[in-house]
Write a protein that holds these residues in place. Sequence first.
Motif, short mmCIF file in Angstrom:
data_model
loop_
_atom_site.label_atom_id
_atom_site.label_comp_id
_atom_site.label_asym_id
_atom_site.label_seq_id
_atom_site.Cartn_x
_atom_site.Cartn_y
_atom_site.Cartn_z
N ALA A 1 11.49 112.90 78.65
CA ALA A 1 11.76 114.19 78.03
C ALA A 1 11.24 114.24 76.61
O ALA A 1 11.08 113.20 75.94
N ALA A 2 10.97 115.44 76.13
CA ALA A 2 10.54 115.62 74.75
C ALA A 2 11.65 115.17 73.81
O ALA A 2 12.84 115.29 74.14
N PRO A 3 11.31 114.63 72.65
CA PRO A 3 12.33 114.20 71.69
C PRO A 3 13.30 115.33 71.37
O PRO A 3 12.91 116.49 71.20
N GLY A 4 14.59 114.99 71.31
CA GLY A 4 15.60 115.98 70.98
C GLY A 4 16.13 116.76 72.17
O GLY A 4 17.01 117.60 72.01
N THR A 5 15.61 116.49 73.36
CA THR A 5 16.07 117.21 74.55
C THR A 5 17.51 116.84 74.88
O THR A 5 17.89 115.66 74.83
N ASP A 6 18.31 117.82 75.21
CA ASP A 6 19.69 117.57 75.61
C ASP A 6 19.70 116.94 77.00
O ASP A 6 19.17 117.52 77.96
N PRO A 7 20.25 115.74 77.14
CA PRO A 7 20.21 115.05 78.44
C PRO A 7 20.82 115.85 79.58
O PRO A 7 20.29 115.86 80.70
N ALA A 8 21.95 116.50 79.33
CA ALA A 8 22.61 117.26 80.40
C ALA A 8 21.70 118.37 80.91
O ALA A 8 21.56 118.58 82.12
N HIS A 9 21.07 119.09 79.98
CA HIS A 9 20.15 120.16 80.38
C HIS A 9 18.93 119.58 81.09
O HIS A 9 18.46 120.12 82.10
N TRP A 10 18.43 118.45 80.60
CA TRP A 10 17.25 117.84 81.19
C TRP A 10 17.50 117.47 82.66
O TRP A 10 16.72 117.84 83.53
N TYR A 11 18.60 116.77 82.91
CA TYR A 11 18.84 116.32 84.28
C TYR A 11 19.23 117.47 85.21
O TYR A 11 18.86 117.47 86.38
N ALA A 12 19.94 118.44 84.70
CA ALA A 12 20.38 119.55 85.56
C ALA A 12 19.27 120.56 85.82
O ALA A 12 19.13 121.06 86.94
N GLU A 13 18.46 120.85 84.81
CA GLU A 13 17.49 121.94 84.92
C GLU A 13 16.04 121.48 85.05
O GLU A 13 15.27 122.04 85.84
N GLN A 14 15.65 120.47 84.30
CA GLN A 14 14.25 120.10 84.24
C GLN A 14 13.83 119.05 85.26
O GLN A 14 12.75 119.14 85.85
N VAL A 15 14.67 118.05 85.46
CA VAL A 15 14.28 116.96 86.36
C VAL A 15 13.94 117.44 87.77
O VAL A 15 12.94 117.00 88.35
N PRO A 16 14.72 118.35 88.37
CA PRO A 16 14.33 118.81 89.71
C PRO A 16 12.94 119.44 89.74
O PRO A 16 12.18 119.24 90.70
N VAL A 17 12.58 120.16 88.69
CA VAL A 17 11.26 120.80 88.64
C VAL A 17 10.17 119.75 88.44
O VAL A 17 9.13 119.77 89.10
#
Length: 471
Positions: A385-401
């Motif tokens: 993830a880009a620096p500063g990315t919120d882990p919860a948002h990353w795993y819930a929203e970005q990782v599936p994409v």
Amino acid sequence: MLAQQLAPGAIVTDPDAIAPWLIDWRRRWHGRAALLLQPRDTAEVQAIVVAARSLGVPLVPQGGNSSMVGGATPPADGSAAILSLRRINRIRRLDPAAGLVVAEAGVVLADLHAAALAQGRRFPLSLGAKGNATVGGLVSTNAGGTQVLRFGTMRGLVAGIEAVLPDGTLHEGLAALKKDNRGYDLDQLLIGAEGTLGVVTAASLRLVPALAARAVAWVGVTSPDAAMALLRRFQRATPALESFELLPDESLAAVLAYLPDARAPLAGRHAWHVLLEVTADAAGDDPAALVEAQLAAALDAGEIGDAALAQSEAQAEAFWRLRESISDAERATGPAAQHDISVPVEAMPRFMVEAAAACDARFPGTRASGFGHLGDGNVHFHVRAAPGTDPAHWYAEQVPVVSRFVHDLVAAAGGSISAEHGIGQMKRAELERLGPPARLHALRAIKRAFDPGQLFNPGKLVALAPDRGSE
């Protein structure tokens, strides 16, 4: 009634004692369970399975809880009990002459290594989690590791299996028969089944002679293509090339930052690094001389930038520690979408470069790269993830994409979305999306045949429709 059939301490209901086993190694999957069952032998496993079946209680088999895909984590609804195999941890028999060991499911890989070595043999499979991973888990996930290049995965190292099936009967397959044509091979069905078809309680495993000598080298190269050329050079020179690992400079940098006492093996910077090992099983053979000669020839030909041959076992272990610490180091740097993928070996160098560039372009601010077992076409492809990315948002929203994008690239290259970690719950939806229809139909049919009540490791590997009838 079940308590009377089990040894003291086998039934655990204390939430604090259960809590450590509800979270996976990556801390992405969180389950619930009111009950942890710890049998001490196969007979107790059978008793538990029979009781669970009569009550309709699902069971989640668990060993070292080192799954990378949530394969040993109970479901979040609390409907299942954890069936821990850690207490079933005896080495029943070790026959150096036959080159076989019968190890129970809870035997830790590092302990198996030590037991074999004490008898002048070795079990030729190793991985970073060897201090936690157990025999049952290794069998159930068809584990690979760093020596697949020469010895293959667990599928090739297992000579027989003992397992409790969902109806409570015992598959007694430890005999290690060289030839057996009694129909379907149940051992092979259970290997890689992730505990969805049976609970592995013991396995007959193949051993090889203990090492007489080994040569371990760290090499700097300009690209994965250059690494592939080096791999082919060594394969032409010797059949004893045991490991060939490739990692980008950024992975090495992450490890050096993570391990306070670690040192870079080479002076200067190199875009890519290779860790290779050549072994000798017989006294008098000199793998170091062979490795040194091949590296000198490669250096003279301009195929590599620099190389260091380990001068002691301590230095060889230090090289391997760098490689085996990559996952821990990258986890410490922040959230990432992690993929365990394979493509045909010859296609891997191009894939590593082009897939990373495609991910960087598609997801600005992220950084993609791969590392791993170049020789068998399996790398761990991570998109950080880009620096500063919120882990919860990353795993819930970005990782599936991100994962969908990466898996599409893998499928287009004729590869597999799971090379050695299994499907678990992390990749089940992607297997449903990308799996060939014939394979999916067969997986579902086999699951229904073995476990019509869907009580073994629910929610893992393959999804079944609520209708338990035939398709």
